[in-house]
Design a protein around this motif. Structure first.
Motif, PDB file in Angstrom:
ATOM      1  N   ILE A 212       0.192  14.934  -0.048  1.00  0.00           N
ATOM      2  CA  ILE A 212      -0.439  15.759  -1.078  1.00  0.00           C
ATOM      3  C   ILE A 212      -1.253  16.885  -0.434  1.00  0.00           C
ATOM      4  CG2 ILE A 212      -2.207  15.761  -2.892  1.00  0.00           C
ATOM      5  CD1 ILE A 212      -1.214  12.848  -3.530  1.00  0.00           C
ATOM      6  N   GLY A 213      -2.055  16.542   0.562  1.00  0.00           N
ATOM      7  CA  GLY A 213      -2.881  17.546   1.231  1.00  0.00           C
ATOM      8  C   GLY A 213      -2.050  18.602   1.941  1.00  0.00           C
ATOM      9  N   ALA A 214      -0.990  18.177   2.621  1.00  0.00           N
ATOM     10  CA  ALA A 214      -0.134  19.131   3.330  1.00  0.00           C
ATOM     11  C   ALA A 214       0.569  20.064   2.351  1.00  0.00           C
ATOM     12  CB  ALA A 214       0.881  18.384   4.191  1.00  0.00           C
ATOM     13  N   LEU A 215       0.967  19.552   1.201  1.00  0.00           N
ATOM     14  CA  LEU A 215       1.587  20.408   0.185  1.00  0.00           C
ATOM     15  C   LEU A 215       0.591  21.445  -0.344  1.00  0.00           C
ATOM     16  CD1 LEU A 215       3.753  17.826  -1.776  1.00  0.00           C
ATOM     17  CD2 LEU A 215       4.582  19.750  -0.401  1.00  0.00           C
TER      18      LEU A 215
ATOM     19  N   PRO B 295      -9.412   6.230   3.062  1.00  0.00           N
ATOM     20  CA  PRO B 295      -8.124   6.511   3.709  1.00  0.00           C
ATOM     21  C   PRO B 295      -7.264   7.486   2.912  1.00  0.00           C
ATOM     22  CG  PRO B 295      -8.538   4.155   3.707  1.00  0.00           C
ATOM     23  CD  PRO B 295      -9.613   4.787   2.876  1.00  0.00           C
ATOM     24  N   PHE B 296      -7.242   7.342   1.586  1.00  0.00           N
ATOM     25  CA  PHE B 296      -6.397   8.219   0.766  1.00  0.00           C
ATOM     26  C   PHE B 296      -6.942   9.644   0.723  1.00  0.00           C
ATOM     27  CE2 PHE B 296      -5.413  10.135  -3.415  1.00  0.00           C
ATOM     28  CZ  PHE B 296      -4.042  10.265  -3.256  1.00  0.00           C
ATOM     29  N   LEU B 297      -8.209   9.794   0.313  1.00  0.00           N
ATOM     30  CA  LEU B 297      -8.775  11.135   0.144  1.00  0.00           C
ATOM     31  C   LEU B 297      -9.238  11.757   1.455  1.00  0.00           C
ATOM     32  CD1 LEU B 297     -10.851  10.710  -3.145  1.00  0.00           C
ATOM     33  CD2 LEU B 297      -8.678  11.893  -2.846  1.00  0.00           C
ATOM     34  N   GLY B 298      -9.984  11.002   2.257  1.00  0.00           N
ATOM     35  CA  GLY B 298     -10.559  11.561   3.480  1.00  0.00           C
ATOM     36  C   GLY B 298      -9.544  11.807   4.575  1.00  0.00           C
ATOM     37  N   VAL B 299      -8.856  10.744   4.967  1.00  0.00           N
ATOM     38  CA  VAL B 299      -7.880  10.869   6.054  1.00  0.00           C
ATOM     39  C   VAL B 299      -6.599  11.509   5.548  1.00  0.00           C
ATOM     40  CG1 VAL B 299      -6.547   9.606   7.783  1.00  0.00           C
ATOM     41  CG2 VAL B 299      -8.865   8.855   7.217  1.00  0.00           C
ATOM     42  N   GLY B 300      -6.129  11.085   4.378  1.00  0.00           N
ATOM     43  CA  GLY B 300      -4.855  11.565   3.860  1.00  0.00           C
ATOM     44  C   GLY B 300      -4.919  12.962   3.272  1.00  0.00           C
ATOM     45  N   VAL B 301      -5.480  13.079   2.064  1.00  0.00           N
ATOM     46  CA  VAL B 301      -5.468  14.362   1.358  1.00  0.00           C
ATOM     47  C   VAL B 301      -6.202  15.442   2.161  1.00  0.00           C
ATOM     48  CG1 VAL B 301      -6.199  15.606  -0.716  1.00  0.00           C
ATOM     49  CG2 VAL B 301      -5.238  13.306  -0.930  1.00  0.00           C
TER      50      VAL B 301
ATOM     51  N   SER C  84      -1.337  -1.309   2.796  1.00  0.00           N
ATOM     52  CA  SER C  84      -1.870  -0.502   1.688  1.00  0.00           C
ATOM     53  C   SER C  84      -2.654   0.697   2.213  1.00  0.00           C
ATOM     54  CB  SER C  84      -2.753  -1.355   0.780  1.00  0.00           C
ATOM     55  OG  SER C  84      -3.820  -1.931   1.519  1.00  0.00           O
ATOM     56  N   ALA C  85      -3.388   0.534   3.304  1.00  0.00           N
ATOM     57  CA  ALA C  85      -4.136   1.655   3.887  1.00  0.00           C
ATOM     58  C   ALA C  85      -3.181   2.680   4.489  1.00  0.00           C
ATOM     59  CB  ALA C  85      -5.120   1.154   4.942  1.00  0.00           C
ATOM     60  N   LEU C  86      -2.131   2.217   5.154  1.00  0.00           N
ATOM     61  CA  LEU C  86      -1.146   3.146   5.728  1.00  0.00           C
ATOM     62  C   LEU C  86      -0.423   3.931   4.634  1.00  0.00           C
ATOM     63  CD1 LEU C  86       0.343   0.879   8.543  1.00  0.00           C
ATOM     64  CD2 LEU C  86      -1.334   2.721   8.784  1.00  0.00           C
ATOM     65  N   VAL C  87      -0.114   3.273   3.538  1.00  0.00           N
ATOM     66  CA  VAL C  87       0.532   3.948   2.411  1.00  0.00           C
ATOM     67  C   VAL C  87      -0.429   4.962   1.797  1.00  0.00           C
ATOM     68  CG1 VAL C  87       1.449   3.611   0.067  1.00  0.00           C
ATOM     69  CG2 VAL C  87       2.164   2.090   1.926  1.00  0.00           C
ATOM     70  N   ALA C  88      -1.706   4.591   1.664  1.00  0.00           N
ATOM     71  CA  ALA C  88      -2.702   5.509   1.098  1.00  0.00           C
ATOM     72  C   ALA C  88      -2.838   6.762   1.963  1.00  0.00           C
ATOM     73  CB  ALA C  88      -4.052   4.807   0.968  1.00  0.00           C
ATOM     74  N   VAL C  89      -2.922   6.594   3.277  1.00  0.00           N
ATOM     75  CA  VAL C  89      -3.031   7.737   4.186  1.00  0.00           C
ATOM     76  C   VAL C  89      -1.779   8.603   4.096  1.00  0.00           C
ATOM     77  CG1 VAL C  89      -3.113   8.423   6.618  1.00  0.00           C
ATOM     78  CG2 VAL C  89      -4.652   6.644   5.778  1.00  0.00           C
ATOM     79  N   SER C  90      -0.614   7.971   4.091  1.00  0.00           N
ATOM     80  CA  SER C  90       0.648   8.720   4.036  1.00  0.00           C
ATOM     81  C   SER C  90       0.788   9.515   2.739  1.00  0.00           C
ATOM     82  CB  SER C  90       1.836   7.769   4.181  1.00  0.00           C
ATOM     83  OG  SER C  90       1.779   7.105   5.416  1.00  0.00           O
TER      84      SER C  90
END
Length: 151
Positions: free
Chosen positions: A30-33, A83-89, A19-25
Protein backbone atom coordinates in the motif's frame (compact mmCIF):
# COMPACT_ATOMS: atom_id res chain seq x y z
CA UNK A 1 30.87 -5.87 28.84
CA UNK A 2 30.10 -7.01 25.30
CA UNK A 3 26.66 -7.60 23.86
CA UNK A 4 25.52 -11.16 23.19
CA UNK A 5 25.69 -12.19 19.52
CA UNK A 6 22.55 -11.53 17.48
CA UNK A 7 20.74 -14.45 15.87
CA UNK A 8 20.92 -14.70 12.06
CA UNK A 9 18.25 -12.78 10.14
CA UNK A 10 16.69 -15.99 8.81
CA UNK A 11 16.21 -17.23 12.38
CA UNK A 12 14.53 -13.97 13.39
CA UNK A 13 12.15 -14.11 10.41
CA UNK A 14 11.21 -17.73 11.15
CA UNK A 15 10.48 -16.73 14.74
CA UNK A 16 8.22 -13.84 13.62
CA UNK A 17 4.50 -14.66 13.56
CA UNK A 18 3.11 -15.07 10.06
CA UNK A 19 0.41 -12.51 10.84
CA UNK A 20 3.10 -9.85 11.43
CA UNK A 21 4.87 -10.74 8.17
CA UNK A 22 1.58 -10.52 6.29
CA UNK A 23 0.80 -7.16 7.94
CA UNK A 24 4.21 -5.74 6.94
CA UNK A 25 3.89 -7.09 3.39
CA UNK A 26 0.35 -5.78 2.85
CA UNK A 27 1.22 -2.42 4.36
CA UNK A 28 4.40 -2.19 2.29
CA UNK A 29 2.46 -2.76 -0.91
CA UNK A 30 0.00 0.00 0.00
CA UNK A 31 2.76 2.45 0.95
CA UNK A 32 4.82 1.73 -2.16
CA UNK A 33 1.76 2.27 -4.36
CA UNK A 34 1.17 5.62 -2.67
CA UNK A 35 4.78 6.65 -3.26
CA UNK A 36 4.57 5.50 -6.88
CA UNK A 37 1.49 7.67 -7.31
CA UNK A 38 3.47 10.67 -6.07
CA UNK A 39 6.30 9.99 -8.53
CA UNK A 40 3.76 9.85 -11.36
CA UNK A 41 2.05 13.04 -10.18
CA UNK A 42 5.33 14.95 -9.69
CA UNK A 43 7.96 13.58 -12.10
CA UNK A 44 11.41 15.18 -12.03
CA UNK A 45 14.57 15.27 -14.10
CA UNK A 46 17.98 14.53 -12.53
CA UNK A 47 18.78 18.24 -12.44
CA UNK A 48 15.53 19.12 -10.62
CA UNK A 49 14.51 18.95 -6.98
CA UNK A 50 12.58 15.66 -6.58
CA UNK A 51 9.35 16.93 -5.06
CA UNK A 52 7.71 13.48 -4.97
CA UNK A 53 10.40 11.83 -2.85
CA UNK A 54 10.77 14.93 -0.69
CA UNK A 55 7.00 15.02 -0.07
CA UNK A 56 6.85 11.29 0.71
CA UNK A 57 9.67 11.56 3.25
CA UNK A 58 8.29 14.74 4.84
CA UNK A 59 4.71 13.44 5.07
CA UNK A 60 5.95 10.02 6.15
CA UNK A 61 8.03 11.59 8.91
CA UNK A 62 5.00 13.46 10.21
CA UNK A 63 2.81 10.36 10.12
CA UNK A 64 5.49 8.22 11.78
CA UNK A 65 5.68 10.77 14.60
CA UNK A 66 1.90 10.64 15.07
CA UNK A 67 1.81 6.85 14.84
CA UNK A 68 4.59 6.29 17.38
CA UNK A 69 2.82 8.42 19.99
CA UNK A 70 -0.47 6.63 19.35
CA UNK A 71 0.93 3.08 19.43
CA UNK A 72 3.27 3.62 22.37
CA UNK A 73 1.35 6.07 24.57
CA UNK A 74 -2.34 6.00 23.65
CA UNK A 75 -3.22 2.50 22.43
CA UNK A 76 -0.19 0.24 22.93
CA UNK A 77 -2.18 -3.00 22.70
CA UNK A 78 -2.63 -3.21 18.93
CA UNK A 79 -0.24 -6.06 18.07
CA UNK A 80 -0.31 -5.60 14.28
CA UNK A 81 -0.85 -1.83 14.04
CA UNK A 82 2.83 -0.94 14.21
CA UNK A 83 4.00 -3.64 11.76
CA UNK A 84 1.21 -2.79 9.30
CA UNK A 85 1.24 1.02 9.48
CA UNK A 86 4.75 1.83 10.72
CA UNK A 87 6.94 -0.74 9.02
CA UNK A 88 4.62 -1.58 6.13
CA UNK A 89 2.63 1.42 4.92
CA UNK A 90 4.97 4.20 6.07
CA UNK A 91 8.11 2.17 5.42
CA UNK A 92 6.91 1.55 1.86
CA UNK A 93 5.79 5.16 1.43
CA UNK A 94 8.95 6.86 2.66
CA UNK A 95 11.94 6.19 0.51
CA UNK A 96 15.41 6.93 1.67
CA UNK A 97 16.85 4.60 -0.96
CA UNK A 98 15.36 6.78 -3.70
CA UNK A 99 16.54 9.83 -1.76
CA UNK A 100 20.13 8.57 -2.03
CA UNK A 101 19.69 7.78 -5.75
CA UNK A 102 18.28 11.29 -6.32
CA UNK A 103 21.34 12.83 -4.67
CA UNK A 104 23.59 10.77 -6.94
CA UNK A 105 21.56 11.66 -10.04
CA UNK A 106 21.83 15.39 -9.30
CA UNK A 107 25.57 15.11 -8.63
CA UNK A 108 26.13 13.06 -11.80
CA UNK A 109 24.16 15.68 -13.77
CA UNK A 110 26.70 18.23 -12.57
CA UNK A 111 24.46 19.98 -10.05
CA UNK A 112 26.42 19.50 -6.84
CA UNK A 113 24.65 22.39 -5.12
CA UNK A 114 21.25 20.77 -5.74
CA UNK A 115 22.56 17.40 -4.52
CA UNK A 116 23.85 18.90 -1.26
CA UNK A 117 20.76 21.06 -0.70
CA UNK A 118 18.44 18.13 -1.40
CA UNK A 119 20.43 15.85 0.93
CA UNK A 120 20.25 18.24 3.87
CA UNK A 121 16.74 19.58 3.23
CA UNK A 122 15.15 16.14 2.96
CA UNK A 123 16.79 14.79 6.11
CA UNK A 124 16.07 17.94 8.11
CA UNK A 125 12.44 18.12 7.04
CA UNK A 126 11.82 14.40 7.66
CA UNK A 127 13.23 14.67 11.18
CA UNK A 128 11.42 17.94 11.91
CA UNK A 129 8.07 16.61 10.67
CA UNK A 130 8.48 13.46 12.78
CA UNK A 131 9.14 15.62 15.85
CA UNK A 132 6.22 17.88 14.93
CA UNK A 133 3.95 14.87 14.55
CA UNK A 134 4.90 13.61 17.99
CA UNK A 135 4.61 17.04 19.60
CA UNK A 136 1.33 17.88 17.88
CA UNK A 137 -0.24 14.55 18.73
CA UNK A 138 0.69 14.91 22.39
CA UNK A 139 -0.70 18.46 22.46
CA UNK A 140 -3.99 17.36 20.90
CA UNK A 141 -4.25 14.44 23.32
CA UNK A 142 -3.51 16.62 26.34
CA UNK A 143 -6.10 19.17 25.22
CA UNK A 144 -8.75 16.48 24.69
CA UNK A 145 -7.92 14.87 28.06
CA UNK A 146 -8.31 18.24 29.83
CA UNK A 147 -11.66 18.76 28.09
CA UNK A 148 -12.92 15.37 29.28
CA UNK A 149 -11.84 16.06 32.86
CA UNK A 150 -13.77 19.37 32.96
CA UNK A 151 -17.12 17.71 32.28
Amino acid sequence: MSEPPRPPVGHVLRATPVSALVAVSAGGAIGALGRYGLTRAFPSDPSEFDLATFTANAAGGLLIGVLMVVVTEVAPGGRLVRPFLGVGVLGGFTTFSTYIVDIGRAANAGDTALAVAYAFATMAVALLTAAAGMYGTRRVLLRSNRGEGAR
